[in-house]
Design a protein around this motif. Structure first.
Motif, short mmCIF file in Angstrom:
data_model
loop_
_atom_site.label_atom_id
_atom_site.label_comp_id
_atom_site.label_asym_id
_atom_site.label_seq_id
_atom_site.Cartn_x
_atom_site.Cartn_y
_atom_site.Cartn_z
N LYS A 129 -3.74 -2.04 -6.04
CA LYS A 129 -5.09 -2.01 -5.49
C LYS A 129 -5.34 -3.39 -4.90
CE LYS A 129 -7.04 1.40 -8.59
NZ LYS A 129 -8.23 1.72 -9.38
N CYS B 135 -1.40 -4.46 -9.83
CA CYS B 135 -0.70 -3.26 -10.28
C CYS B 135 -0.99 -3.16 -11.78
CB CYS B 135 0.80 -3.36 -10.02
SG CYS B 135 1.74 -1.97 -10.68
N LYS C 158 1.94 1.22 -7.71
CA LYS C 158 0.60 1.42 -7.17
C LYS C 158 -0.18 0.12 -7.29
CE LYS C 158 -3.64 4.08 -7.65
NZ LYS C 158 -3.87 4.24 -6.24
N ARG D 138 0.82 -1.22 0.00
CA ARG D 138 0.00 0.00 0.00
C ARG D 138 0.85 1.27 0.00
NH1 ARG D 138 -2.44 1.21 5.82
NH2 ARG D 138 -3.79 2.37 4.44
N ARG E 233 2.30 2.85 -2.33
CA ARG E 233 3.48 2.80 -3.22
C ARG E 233 4.77 2.49 -2.46
NH1 ARG E 233 2.41 5.15 -8.42
NH2 ARG E 233 0.37 6.12 -8.46
#
Length: 112
Positions: free
Chosen positions: A38, A52, A36, A28, A30
């Protein structure tokens, strides 16, 4: 994407396994090489643990129910057809050696 799938993903985010929580803390904000990610993201008719999109990389934390799973093979084929790479870790592997898991994710992300 169905509301049912979105709702299920939301409930999964609220009740992660220990391994999923450990991975999320690693990914989380970055924290891992600026990538990035989710979590519990609905994609097609599936929900992936972590994704990613920039690197087209899916990370899955698997428990024993995934051993030799035909549905996981079908799911992986679907994502590969969409040019995503899938990396699976056993839950105990994440819990036992999260540093090695992080290094492996970085290596895969860099091997475009």
């Amino acid at each position: 994407m169905s509301e049912r799938l979105r709702g299920f993903a939301r409930s999964m985010r609220k009740a992660p396994t220990k391994a999923e929580n450990m991975l999320w803390q690693m990914l989380r904000g970055r924290k891992l090489e600026g990538l990035k990610f989710k979590r519990q993201e609905p994609m097609g008719r599936y929900i992936v643990d972590f994704v990613c999109h920039e690197k087209r990389l899916i990370i899955e934390a698997d428990g024993g129910q995934h051993c030799e799973s035909a549905s996981d093979r079908e799911r992986d084929l679907y994502f590969r057809s969409k040019n995503y790479r899938i990396v699976r870790f056993w839950n105990d592997e994440v819990e036992r050696d999260s540093d090695a898991v992080a290094l492996h994710i970085i290596k895969v992300a860099k091997d475009e």
